[in-house]
Design a protein around this motif. Structure first.
Motif, PDB file in Angstrom:
ATOM      1  N   GLY A 103       1.071  -1.389  -0.542  1.00  0.00           N
ATOM      2  CA  GLY A 103       0.125   0.321   0.311  1.00  0.00           C
ATOM      3  C   GLY A 103       0.548   0.670  -0.353  1.00  0.00           C
ATOM      4  N   ARG A 105       2.659   4.609  -1.273  1.00  0.00           N
ATOM      5  CA  ARG A 105       2.463   4.723  -2.803  1.00  0.00           C
ATOM      6  C   ARG A 105       4.019   5.674  -3.075  1.00  0.00           C
ATOM      7  N   GLU A 115       1.319   2.421  -6.612  1.00  0.00           N
ATOM      8  CA  GLU A 115       0.968   1.548  -5.375  1.00  0.00           C
ATOM      9  C   GLU A 115       1.986   0.053  -5.363  1.00  0.00           C
ATOM     10  N   THR A 117       2.197  -3.159  -4.067  1.00  0.00           N
ATOM     11  CA  THR A 117       1.256  -4.195  -4.205  1.00  0.00           C
ATOM     12  C   THR A 117       2.066  -5.572  -3.256  1.00  0.00           C
ATOM     13  N   GLY A 154       3.147  -3.221  -8.617  1.00  0.00           N
ATOM     14  CA  GLY A 154       3.084  -2.214  -7.960  1.00  0.00           C
ATOM     15  C   GLY A 154       1.350  -1.821  -9.644  1.00  0.00           C
ATOM     16  N   PRO A 173       1.148   3.896   3.834  1.00  0.00           N
ATOM     17  CA  PRO A 173      -0.541   4.356   4.405  1.00  0.00           C
ATOM     18  C   PRO A 173      -0.116   4.060   5.276  1.00  0.00           C
TER      19      PRO A 173
END
Length: 183
Positions: A103, A105, A115, A117, A154, A173
């Motif tokens: 999460g 960025r 983002e 992953t 991502g 995040p």
């Protein structure tokens, strides 16, 4: 975490499903799709082995990033690897990509946002590229857990053109943070 940001050192893309991607002057990221003109562009999974398993799964591997520090570490043990040769779209410097949580960025250049992953799961093709390289990018920690060190994956949240020299900003995040797992 490698500070609050870093730099893009190289960008790569390839229209074919080849292991190595040619370095380019710039690449364009497209929200929800990936790298324009790259074989892995798409809303659903594009990696051939994953398409064979289930072609309807979401593409969590739209963009592949590797930190240039990995290239330096591999060079120190006899593996000369240049940007794009391990299939990454974006080569970075100054960010410990593997320490980022799910999460996180990444703001790349003026507009693009990716983002994070998860981790890239390198396969035996890496040994076809250079014999013995797989054991350098996949290992085990003291507890026997598998460690993957071949970059992160991502999805694109915001369009943008990216070039070498562009700044990378990192936004974490809200906690608790989930460590990266293979995607």
């Amino acid at each position: 975490m490698g500070g609050t940001g870093g730099t893009v050192t190289a960008v790569s893309r390839d229209t074919g499903h080849n292991f190595t991607k040619p370095v380019r002057d710039s690449i364009r990221l497209l929200a929800g799709l990936g790298v324009e003109g790259d074989a892995h562009l798409g809303v659903t999974v594009q990696h051939r082995s994953r398409v064979a398993q289930d072609p309807t799964r979401p593409n969590l591997r739209q963009v592949h990033l590797i930190h240039s520090e990995l290239h330096e570490q591999l060079s120190a043990v006899g593996h000369e690897v240049r940007p794009g040769e391990l299939g990454e779209n974006i080569t970075t410097a100054g960010i410990d990509l593997h320490a980022l949580p799910v999460g996180a960025r990444l703001r790349l250049g003026a507009d693009a946002v990716v983002e994070v992953t998860g981790l890239r799961n390198p396969c035996v093709q890496i040994d076809a590229f250079q014999d013995g390289l797989l054991k350098r990018v996949v290992g085990r920690d003291e507890e026997g857990n598998v460690l993957r060190r071949a970059g992160i994956m991502g999805v694109v949240l915001a369009d943008g053109e990216i070039r070498p020299g562009d700044a990378i900003g990192v936004e974490l995040p809200a906690g608790p943070h989930r460590p990266l797992e293979r995607v």
